[in-house]
Scaffold this motif. Structure first.
Motif, PDB file in Angstrom:
ATOM      1  N   VAL A  23      28.740 -17.396  -8.323  1.00 16.79           N
ATOM      2  CA  VAL A  23      28.608 -16.583  -9.535  1.00 16.79           C
ATOM      3  C   VAL A  23      29.974 -16.088 -10.001  1.00 16.79           C
ATOM      4  O   VAL A  23      30.803 -15.659  -9.195  1.00 16.79           O
ATOM      5  N   SER A  24      30.168 -16.112 -11.314  1.00 19.46           N
ATOM      6  CA  SER A  24      31.310 -15.462 -11.946  1.00 19.46           C
ATOM      7  C   SER A  24      30.825 -14.131 -12.479  1.00 19.46           C
ATOM      8  O   SER A  24      29.969 -14.088 -13.364  1.00 19.46           O
ATOM      9  N   GLU A  25      31.378 -13.048 -11.939  1.00 22.35           N
ATOM     10  CA  GLU A  25      30.904 -11.726 -12.337  1.00 22.35           C
ATOM     11  C   GLU A  25      31.225 -11.413 -13.791  1.00 22.35           C
ATOM     12  O   GLU A  25      30.427 -10.810 -14.495  1.00 22.35           O
ATOM     13  N   LYS A  26      32.395 -11.830 -14.267  1.00 24.73           N
ATOM     14  CA  LYS A  26      32.808 -11.513 -15.645  1.00 24.73           C
ATOM     15  C   LYS A  26      31.948 -12.225 -16.684  1.00 24.73           C
ATOM     16  O   LYS A  26      31.475 -11.625 -17.628  1.00 24.73           O
ATOM     17  N   SER A  27      31.757 -13.526 -16.498  1.00 26.00           N
ATOM     18  CA  SER A  27      31.028 -14.293 -17.517  1.00 26.00           C
ATOM     19  C   SER A  27      29.522 -14.305 -17.286  1.00 26.00           C
ATOM     20  O   SER A  27      28.755 -14.554 -18.198  1.00 26.00           O
ATOM     21  N   GLY A  28      29.102 -14.073 -16.035  1.00 22.28           N
ATOM     22  CA  GLY A  28      27.683 -14.160 -15.706  1.00 22.28           C
ATOM     23  C   GLY A  28      27.220 -15.580 -15.429  1.00 22.28           C
ATOM     24  O   GLY A  28      26.049 -15.816 -15.121  1.00 22.28           O
ATOM     25  N   ASN A  29      28.126 -16.542 -15.532  1.00 21.74           N
ATOM     26  CA  ASN A  29      27.777 -17.927 -15.235  1.00 21.74           C
ATOM     27  C   ASN A  29      27.529 -18.093 -13.744  1.00 21.74           C
ATOM     28  O   ASN A  29      28.127 -17.406 -12.924  1.00 21.74           O
ATOM     29  N   SER A  30      26.658 -19.042 -13.415  1.00 21.03           N
ATOM     30  CA  SER A  30      26.353 -19.264 -12.004  1.00 21.03           C
ATOM     31  C   SER A  30      26.010 -20.721 -11.748  1.00 21.03           C
ATOM     32  O   SER A  30      25.695 -21.477 -12.666  1.00 21.03           O
ATOM     33  N   TRP A  31      26.066 -21.078 -10.470  1.00 22.33           N
ATOM     34  CA  TRP A  31      25.744 -22.430 -10.027  1.00 22.33           C
ATOM     35  C   TRP A  31      24.956 -22.327  -8.718  1.00 22.33           C
ATOM     36  O   TRP A  31      25.445 -21.756  -7.759  1.00 22.33           O
ATOM     37  N   PRO A  32      23.728 -22.861  -8.678  1.00 27.32           N
ATOM     38  CA  PRO A  32      22.959 -22.813  -7.421  1.00 27.32           C
ATOM     39  C   PRO A  32      23.591 -23.730  -6.374  1.00 27.32           C
ATOM     40  O   PRO A  32      23.960 -24.863  -6.679  1.00 27.32           O
ATOM     41  N   LEU A  33      23.723 -23.207  -5.148  1.00 23.20           N
ATOM     42  CA  LEU A  33      24.354 -23.967  -4.075  1.00 23.20           C
ATOM     43  C   LEU A  33      23.380 -24.389  -2.986  1.00 23.20           C
ATOM     44  O   LEU A  33      23.518 -25.466  -2.417  1.00 23.20           O
ATOM     45  N   CYS A  74      25.898 -23.345 -14.720  1.00 20.35           N
ATOM     46  CA  CYS A  74      27.007 -23.507 -15.639  1.00 20.35           C
ATOM     47  C   CYS A  74      28.185 -22.682 -15.138  1.00 20.35           C
ATOM     48  O   CYS A  74      28.051 -21.471 -14.933  1.00 20.35           O
ATOM     49  N   LEU A  75      29.299 -23.319 -14.912  1.00 20.85           N
ATOM     50  CA  LEU A  75      30.545 -22.648 -14.587  1.00 20.85           C
ATOM     51  C   LEU A  75      31.656 -23.294 -15.404  1.00 20.85           C
ATOM     52  O   LEU A  75      31.656 -24.507 -15.604  1.00 20.85           O
ATOM     53  N   ALA A  76      32.574 -22.480 -15.867  1.00 14.47           N
ATOM     54  CA  ALA A  76      33.713 -22.968 -16.642  1.00 14.47           C
ATOM     55  C   ALA A  76      34.979 -22.843 -15.801  1.00 14.47           C
ATOM     56  O   ALA A  76      35.025 -22.049 -14.852  1.00 14.47           O
ATOM     57  N   PRO A  77      36.017 -23.604 -16.123  1.00 12.23           N
ATOM     58  CA  PRO A  77      37.279 -23.456 -15.379  1.00 12.23           C
ATOM     59  C   PRO A  77      37.799 -22.018 -15.384  1.00 12.23           C
ATOM     60  O   PRO A  77      38.388 -21.568 -14.407  1.00 12.23           O
ATOM     61  N   SER A  78      37.568 -21.290 -16.455  1.00 14.06           N
ATOM     62  CA  SER A  78      38.022 -19.901 -16.531  1.00 14.06           C
ATOM     63  C   SER A  78      37.282 -18.988 -15.551  1.00 14.06           C
ATOM     64  O   SER A  78      37.747 -17.886 -15.254  1.00 14.06           O
ATOM     65  N   ASP A  79      36.138 -19.425 -15.046  1.00 15.68           N
ATOM     66  CA  ASP A  79      35.368 -18.629 -14.088  1.00 15.68           C
ATOM     67  C   ASP A  79      35.986 -18.630 -12.690  1.00 15.68           C
ATOM     68  O   ASP A  79      35.622 -17.802 -11.857  1.00 15.68           O
ATOM     69  N   SER A  80      36.909 -19.537 -12.426  1.00 14.21           N
ATOM     70  CA  SER A  80      37.427 -19.685 -11.063  1.00 14.21           C
ATOM     71  C   SER A  80      38.171 -18.448 -10.567  1.00 14.21           C
ATOM     72  O   SER A  80      38.309 -18.250  -9.359  1.00 14.21           O
TER      73      SER A  80
END
Length: 186
Positions: free
Chosen positions: A51-61, A14-20
């Protein structure tokens, strides 16, 4: 049999546009030392996440399992080879691809559970591993340059073995550890 009975399993992320704004590539590399009983070669394991460090969201690549080219003489050697292969064959090409799309270079954080391998890569030389270019086609000097050159945006840090996401790709784990690790990789 495992694959047949678990065909409904899939990676999730899960990644959000704000994670960019704060994305980074996390590359877990691990190795089992001489794990193949028939050849005594080690197995490298790799798991790469965005990984987005702030939100903790991640996406396996990416994930990978590879038998190493020759028999390693130590755990440090096997781990150093795994780090080199994971960084050069997976993490850096992913970084380049994402740089093309996002128009900015994302940092790569390599996580390794062997302090001797980290030390060798950080120093750029290890007397005990001086044979690696000939036997494993792995140059510690190249790893050192990648880590110390700010243009690459690559760092290396220690990861406790219990948190090593590459571990599941190197060896058979006991059932409890396998389930825990399967959940951690998503």
């Amino acid at each position: 049999a495992y694959l047949k009975h678990h065909a409904d399993y899939a990676y999730y992320g899960c990644l959000a546009p704000s994670d960019s704004a704060d994305l980074q590539i996390i590359c877990y590399t691990d190795a089992d030392w001489n794990g193949d009983a028939s050849t005594t070669k080690s197995t490298s394991g790799l798991f790469v996440l965005l990984v987005s460090e702030k939100s903790g969201n991640s996406w396996p690549l990416a994930h990978a399992t590879n038998k190493q080219r020759s028999t390693a003489s130590s755990t440090c050697e096997a781990e150093t080879v795994s780090l080199s292969e994971g960084l050069r064959r997976e993490a850096m090409p992913i970084q380049l691809l994402l740089e093309t799309f996002l128009r900015k270079r994302l940092a790569i954080v390599c996580r390794v559970d062997n302090t001797q391998a980290i030390s060798a890569a950080t120093k750029g030389y290890s007397k005990k591993l001086r044979h690696l270019p000939r036997t494993q086609r792995c140059a510690i000097g190249v790893l050192h340059e990648c880590i110390t050159d700010d243009d690459f945006g690559i760092s290396i840090e220690h990861c406790p073995t219990k948190d090593m996401l590459g571990d599941i790709f190197t060896k058979a784990l006991n059932p409890a550890d396998f389930i825990r690790m399967r959940e951690k990789i998503g």
